[in-house]
Design a protein around this motif. Sequence first.
Motif, short mmCIF file in Angstrom:
data_model
loop_
_atom_site.label_atom_id
_atom_site.label_comp_id
_atom_site.label_asym_id
_atom_site.label_seq_id
_atom_site.Cartn_x
_atom_site.Cartn_y
_atom_site.Cartn_z
N ALA A 187 0.75 -1.30 -0.16
CA ALA A 187 -0.02 -0.02 -0.09
C ALA A 187 0.85 1.38 -0.03
O ALA A 187 0.70 2.32 -0.80
N GLU A 188 1.93 1.40 0.82
CA GLU A 188 2.88 2.50 0.91
C GLU A 188 3.64 2.80 -0.38
O GLU A 188 3.58 3.83 -0.94
N GLY A 189 4.07 1.49 -1.03
CA GLY A 189 4.49 1.41 -2.09
C GLY A 189 3.82 1.97 -3.43
O GLY A 189 4.20 2.86 -4.24
N ARG A 190 2.62 1.56 -3.48
CA ARG A 190 1.84 2.27 -4.46
C ARG A 190 1.44 3.47 -4.17
O ARG A 190 1.45 4.33 -5.31
N ARG A 191 1.27 4.21 -2.85
CA ARG A 191 1.10 5.50 -2.98
C ARG A 191 2.35 6.29 -3.32
O ARG A 191 2.09 7.44 -3.67
N ALA A 192 3.20 5.75 -3.14
CA ALA A 192 4.49 6.31 -3.64
C ALA A 192 5.06 6.33 -5.24
O ALA A 192 5.64 6.91 -5.70
N PHE B 130 5.26 3.17 -6.92
CA PHE B 130 6.14 2.18 -7.37
C PHE B 130 5.12 1.14 -8.10
O PHE B 130 4.13 0.93 -7.73
N ASP B 131 5.69 0.47 -9.11
CA ASP B 131 5.01 -0.64 -9.78
C ASP B 131 5.46 -1.84 -9.01
O ASP B 131 6.32 -1.88 -8.22
N ASP B 132 4.90 -2.93 -9.57
CA ASP B 132 5.06 -4.44 -9.05
C ASP B 132 6.70 -4.46 -9.16
O ASP B 132 7.44 -5.20 -7.98
N ALA B 133 7.44 -4.43 -10.21
CA ALA B 133 8.82 -4.65 -10.55
C ALA B 133 9.49 -3.78 -9.58
O ALA B 133 10.52 -4.36 -9.01
N ALA B 134 9.22 -2.58 -9.28
CA ALA B 134 10.07 -1.95 -8.44
C ALA B 134 9.97 -2.42 -6.92
O ALA B 134 10.75 -2.45 -6.33
N LEU B 135 8.69 -2.55 -6.60
CA LEU B 135 8.55 -3.25 -5.29
C LEU B 135 9.25 -4.66 -4.93
O LEU B 135 10.09 -4.59 -4.17
N LEU B 136 9.38 -5.32 -6.08
CA LEU B 136 9.85 -6.71 -5.93
C LEU B 136 11.48 -6.46 -5.84
O LEU B 136 12.05 -6.99 -5.20
N ALA B 137 11.87 -5.49 -6.67
CA ALA B 137 13.35 -5.06 -6.66
C ALA B 137 13.93 -4.71 -5.14
O ALA B 137 14.86 -4.89 -4.84
N ILE B 138 13.19 -3.75 -4.74
CA ILE B 138 13.29 -3.21 -3.42
C ILE B 138 13.27 -4.51 -2.30
O ILE B 138 14.33 -4.55 -1.55
N LEU B 139 12.30 -5.39 -2.45
CA LEU B 139 12.33 -6.55 -1.49
C LEU B 139 13.65 -7.42 -1.69
O LEU B 139 14.47 -7.90 -0.82
N ARG B 140 13.82 -7.63 -2.96
CA ARG B 140 14.96 -8.49 -3.20
C ARG B 140 16.36 -7.84 -2.75
O ARG B 140 17.05 -8.66 -2.19
N THR B 141 16.50 -6.71 -2.98
CA THR B 141 17.60 -5.96 -2.54
C THR B 141 17.71 -6.25 -0.84
O THR B 141 18.74 -6.37 -0.52
N LYS B 142 16.65 -5.77 -0.26
CA LYS B 142 16.68 -5.99 1.16
C LYS B 142 16.88 -7.21 1.72
O LYS B 142 17.81 -7.81 2.79
N LEU B 143 16.29 -8.45 1.16
CA LEU B 143 16.47 -9.72 1.27
C LEU B 143 17.87 -10.25 1.08
O LEU B 143 18.51 -10.92 1.87
N SER B 144 18.56 -9.61 0.09
CA SER B 144 19.96 -10.27 -0.27
C SER B 144 20.77 -9.43 0.88
O SER B 144 21.91 -9.93 1.15
N GLN B 145 20.47 -8.11 1.22
CA GLN B 145 21.20 -7.56 2.31
C GLN B 145 21.38 -8.39 3.68
O GLN B 145 22.19 -8.42 4.27
N GLN B 146 19.98 -9.07 4.10
CA GLN B 146 19.73 -9.73 5.15
C GLN B 146 20.75 -11.03 5.06
O GLN B 146 21.14 -11.50 6.18
#
Length: 140
Positions: A115-120, A122-138
């Motif tokens: 919901a926050e990503g949509r308000r900002a 971001f499309d699905d690809a951008a949201l997934l890219a952010i999530l993947r980046t954060k997961l790889s950092q973890q």
Amino acid sequence: MTAGISVDLASATPPYEQIRTQISSLIVLGALEPGTRLPTVRRLAADLGIAAGTVARAYRELEQSGLIDTRRRNGTVVAGTPAPATQEPAGALVGAPVPGAVAAEVTTAVEHYIAEGRRAGFDDAALLAILRTKLSQQDG
């Protein structure tokens, strides 16, 4: 009280379930303490721009699970946090988080992220890219 509660009408999750999950999570996390008064069904429905019956269903389910109490003159108040499960699944560690409760909290967090990503904007690809980046950092 609508701060932190939002409904994504484009989501596959029904609006009443989004409300139920979000309020439940706020109670479990301690953001809504026992005795906290919740908005009336009509007030929350108006604030969220949805039908009162949708909020009423969420409140009914929260009441059935023992998280809230509805009293005629006092309105709807937080009853408390759910009691821990008395029977642990086979092979589970004693005192380990109950998988269903954890899944509900994670689902709520993901819905909030979307919901926050949509308000900002971001499309699905951008949201997934952010999530993947954060997961790889973890992982690293």
